[in-house]
Design a protein around this motif. Structure first.
Motif, short mmCIF file in Angstrom:
data_model
loop_
_atom_site.label_atom_id
_atom_site.label_comp_id
_atom_site.label_asym_id
_atom_site.label_seq_id
_atom_site.Cartn_x
_atom_site.Cartn_y
_atom_site.Cartn_z
N GLY A 64 30.97 17.13 25.69
CA GLY A 64 29.94 16.57 26.57
C GLY A 64 29.21 17.52 27.36
O GLY A 64 28.62 17.20 28.13
N GLY A 65 29.74 18.91 27.64
CA GLY A 65 29.46 19.61 28.43
C GLY A 65 28.02 20.29 27.94
O GLY A 65 27.58 19.97 26.71
N GLY A 66 27.33 21.27 28.45
CA GLY A 66 26.05 21.96 28.14
C GLY A 66 25.39 22.38 29.35
O GLY A 66 25.71 22.70 30.28
N LEU A 67 24.01 22.70 28.98
CA LEU A 67 23.22 23.46 29.88
C LEU A 67 22.20 22.39 30.28
O LEU A 67 21.70 21.61 29.40
CB LEU A 67 22.44 24.59 29.26
CG LEU A 67 21.41 25.05 30.10
CD1 LEU A 67 21.73 25.76 31.54
CD2 LEU A 67 20.84 26.44 29.16
N VAL A 68 21.78 22.27 31.61
CA VAL A 68 20.81 21.34 32.09
C VAL A 68 20.08 21.67 33.28
O VAL A 68 20.85 22.76 34.14
CB VAL A 68 21.40 19.90 32.53
CG1 VAL A 68 22.65 20.13 33.75
CG2 VAL A 68 20.60 18.84 32.64
N GLN A 69 18.93 21.41 33.77
CA GLN A 69 18.33 22.02 34.83
C GLN A 69 18.91 21.03 36.04
O GLN A 69 19.14 20.29 35.85
CB GLN A 69 17.06 21.75 34.54
CG GLN A 69 16.13 22.75 33.44
CD GLN A 69 14.72 22.41 33.63
OE1 GLN A 69 14.23 21.58 33.84
NE2 GLN A 69 14.18 23.76 33.24
N ALA A 70 18.52 21.63 37.19
CA ALA A 70 18.93 20.99 38.43
C ALA A 70 18.22 19.77 38.48
O ALA A 70 17.03 19.54 38.02
CB ALA A 70 18.56 21.97 39.42
N GLY A 71 18.99 18.60 38.95
CA GLY A 71 18.33 17.35 38.86
C GLY A 71 18.72 16.74 37.65
O GLY A 71 18.70 15.44 37.80
#
Length: 110
Positions: A7-14
């Protein structure tokens, strides 16, 4: 007992991410730790088999840990993510000894 995290990954703040970790056997307490580059591994959240939870102050009110005992799976719902949440997240479990899953990278961009 083996712990399989996902379930990890890259996401923007917020933004939000959800981590999952399935145990191959019986586990009493489960939880998540994280380790950022150059820092020590730190507790994020834990949950007992009965559902009692414990959170690091830095994630309270943003992260929610839960578990499905029938599936021997623990979840970490992460909301309002911040760049400082960027780390490798490790699933943890304990019965008569500690168990660790492989890490899953969470990257929060600003």
């Amino acid at each position: 007992v083996q712990l399989q995290a996902s379930g990890g990954g890259l996401v923007q703040a917020g933004g939000s991410l959800r981590l999952s970790c399935a145990a191959s056997g019986s586990i009493l307490s489960m939880g998540w730790f994280r380790q950022a580059p150059g820092k020590q591994r730190e507790l994020v959240a834990t949950i007992t088999r009965g559902g009692k939870t414990n959170y690091a102050d830095s994630v309270k009110d943003r992260f929610t840990i839960s578990r499905d005992n029938a599936k021997s799976t623990v979840y970490l719902q992460m909301n309002s993510l911040k760049p400082e949440d960027t780390a490798v997240y490790y699933c943890w479990g304990i019965n008569s000894r500690n168990y660790w899953g492989q890490g899953t990278q969470v990257t929060v961009s600003s």
